[in-house]
Scaffold this motif. Structure first.
Motif, mmCIF file in Angstrom:
data_model
loop_
_atom_site.group_PDB
_atom_site.id
_atom_site.type_symbol
_atom_site.label_atom_id
_atom_site.label_comp_id
_atom_site.label_asym_id
_atom_site.label_seq_id
_atom_site.Cartn_x
_atom_site.Cartn_y
_atom_site.Cartn_z
ATOM 1 N N GLN A 283 -18.902 -36.638 -4.956
ATOM 2 C CA GLN A 283 -18.240 -37.548 -5.896
ATOM 3 C C GLN A 283 -18.718 -37.288 -7.324
ATOM 4 O O GLN A 283 -17.915 -37.164 -8.258
ATOM 5 N N GLU A 284 -20.066 -37.196 -7.490
ATOM 6 C CA GLU A 284 -20.599 -36.940 -8.823
ATOM 7 C C GLU A 284 -20.188 -35.552 -9.320
ATOM 8 O O GLU A 284 -19.898 -35.368 -10.502
ATOM 9 N N SER B 200 -25.475 -37.179 4.969
ATOM 10 C CA SER B 200 -24.022 -37.240 4.794
ATOM 11 C C SER B 200 -23.663 -38.110 3.598
ATOM 12 O O SER B 200 -22.785 -37.764 2.805
ATOM 13 N N ARG B 201 -24.361 -39.247 3.471
ATOM 14 C CA ARG B 201 -24.101 -40.101 2.294
ATOM 15 C C ARG B 201 -24.468 -39.386 1.008
ATOM 16 O O ARG B 201 -23.737 -39.466 0.009
ATOM 17 N N ASN B 202 -25.638 -38.675 1.027
ATOM 18 C CA ASN B 202 -26.036 -37.930 -0.173
ATOM 19 C C ASN B 202 -25.013 -36.849 -0.506
ATOM 20 O O ASN B 202 -24.680 -36.626 -1.676
ATOM 21 N N ALA C 37 -21.876 -36.912 0.235
ATOM 22 C CA ALA C 37 -20.693 -37.587 -0.302
ATOM 23 C C ALA C 37 -20.910 -37.979 -1.756
ATOM 24 O O ALA C 37 -20.010 -37.828 -2.604
ATOM 25 N N ASN C 38 -22.124 -38.488 -2.065
ATOM 26 C CA ASN C 38 -22.427 -38.852 -3.454
ATOM 27 C C ASN C 38 -22.413 -37.623 -4.349
ATOM 28 O O ASN C 38 -21.896 -37.660 -5.471
ATOM 29 N N ILE C 39 -23.017 -36.510 -3.833
ATOM 30 C CA ILE C 39 -23.016 -35.272 -4.629
ATOM 31 C C ILE C 39 -21.597 -34.801 -4.871
ATOM 32 O O ILE C 39 -21.236 -34.370 -5.975
ATOM 33 N N LYS D 199 -17.473 -33.990 -8.528
ATOM 34 C CA LYS D 199 -16.063 -34.075 -8.907
ATOM 35 C C LYS D 199 -15.920 -34.662 -10.308
ATOM 36 O O LYS D 199 -15.164 -34.145 -11.140
ATOM 37 N N GLN D 200 -16.682 -35.736 -10.578
ATOM 38 C CA GLN D 200 -16.631 -36.335 -11.910
ATOM 39 C C GLN D 200 -17.149 -35.366 -12.963
ATOM 40 O O GLN D 200 -16.560 -35.234 -14.038
#
Length: 396
Positions: A371-372, A363-365, A367-369, A374-375
């Motif tokens: 976020q990244e 889930s954290r990965n 979320a990071n994916i 999105k950027q």
């Protein structure tokens, strides 16, 4: 003095640049790029001008007559008997020499090799056009407007004037602009596809995060259920431990009761023996011992009944003891099964804990994916807008 009027050679239609408001090519695929490249191939041969080649013994007067007969010739080229260029004489240079006050008498009959440039710029027809332009622009001011001699297999093919070089440069710039627009358009399309892929990736990562949360929730429920089962097993195990202790106490009591039954039987046997002895003594006493003999008979009958009852009690206690021992064995086996099941439940709980940790990491990965991604999507969108602006700027 006669002036040089250069005539532009007949060029293919695509050599003439006209700005048209046509953006349809911006949406073409890679196959169109090959067509554009094929259409825009630059050949130095298309820009070559034919000029006369003369021998080194040709006089200045003869060269002047040759140039006067055809005003399109910007120069004459000195060459050997194999048509290899040795020098260059420009029209303006020859006219300037012959238009002096005594120039006709001094130079008219002299060979042009005395006044021609013995180190002209000579390039092969297969040389790269940008390289030829660089060579021409790097010349000194004295020879800046001289023609460039073009050869093929070291033999004269023609010359390029400064106007020809400017036309060639304009065509190269036009082709570079078209290629730049095509490249920018392709890049914009690729960035758009990347942006779409990143958007899908962000959506998928978000969905994965939601699914991971659901998995965590279900895993926590499963772990809680297993913990409840484990607690139930522990309570049952404790109850069975108590039952086993009670069964052991019952066996002890049964064994005590069996001992007491054996004691009663022993007392009955002793009472029967005493009754028999009393009967014998009563018989010896005669009439005086008849009453005592009746009592002895009753005691002997009572001892017999007591012995039978004691035997029945012993048999009953042995049966109860056997059943109790079997119960103890069953309780012991059930307790072992419960302990083994509790161990599996504990392992299942640990597995659920590890699953929770793994899913939380996923889930954290995700979320990071997201976020990244999105950027990256924002960067791709920014690049796409910049490319669109560049294409729009090129088309204006």
């Amino acid at each position: 003095m006669p002036m040089l009027l250069e005539v532009k050679p007949d060029l293919p239609v695509e050599d003439t640049y006209t700005h048209e408001d046509d953006t349809s090519h911006l949406n073409q695929k890679d196959a169109d790029a090959a067509d554009i490249a094929l259409k825009n191939q630059v050949s130095i041969r298309d820009y070559c001008r034919e000029v006369p080649m003369v021998g080194i013994h040709t006089t200045c007067g003869e060269a002047a007559s040759m140039l006067n007969q055809d005003q399109s010739y910007p120069c004459v080229v000195l060459g050997d008997d194999q048509n290899r260029p040795l020098g260059l004489l420009m029209r303006e240079t020859l006219y300037r020499i012959l238009n002096g006050r005594f120039a006709a008498d001094l130079f008219y009959r002299k060979p042009i090799s005395h006044v021609a440039d013995s180190s002209p710029v000579v390039v092969d027809v297969h040389a790269a056009a940008p390289g030829i332009i660089d060579v021409a622009l790097s010349r000194t001011e004295q020879h800046f407007y001289d023609c460039i001699i073009i050869t093929e297999e070291q033999r004269l093919l023609g010359v390029l004037t400064m106007r020809d070089l400017m036309s060639l440069s304009r065509r190269l710039q036009h082709e570079a602009g078209e290629e730049r627009v095509h490249t920018i358009t392709e890049s914009r399309q690729e960035i758009s596809r990347i942006h779409e892929s990143i958007t899908k990736l962000v959506v998928s990562a978000g969905s994965t995060g939601e699914e991971a949360k659901q998995i965590i929730h279900l895993s926590e429920q499963g772990e809680s259920s297993l913990m409840q089962v484990k607690a139930s097993y522990n309570r049952v195990h404790q109850h069975m431990g108590g039952q086993r202790q009670h069964a052991n106490d019952m066996l002890t009591s049964i064994e005590t009761g069996a001992g007491m039954a054996r004691s009663i039987r022993s007392l009955a046997d002793q009472s029967a023996l005493l009754a028999m002895n009393a009967s014998i003594e009563a018989a010896h006493a005669g009439d005086y011992g008849r009453g005592f003999q009746v009592v002895a008979s009753e005691i002997r009958a009572l001892a017999k009944q007591t012995r039978e009852v004691a035997g029945d009690i012993t048999s009953l206690l042995e049966g109860i003891g056997e059943l109790t021992r079997q119960t103890v064995e069953l309780v012991r086996a059930s307790a072992a099964e419960i302990e083994d099941s509790a161990l599996h439940v504990s392992e299942g709980g640990e597995a659920f804990s590890q699953l929770n940790a793994a899913v939380e990491g996923m889930s954290r990965n995700a979320a990071n994916i997201a976020q990244e991604g999105k950027q990256a999507g924002e960067v791709a969108e920014y690049i796409r807008r910049k490319l669109e602006a560049m294409v729009s700027g090129d088309e204006i």
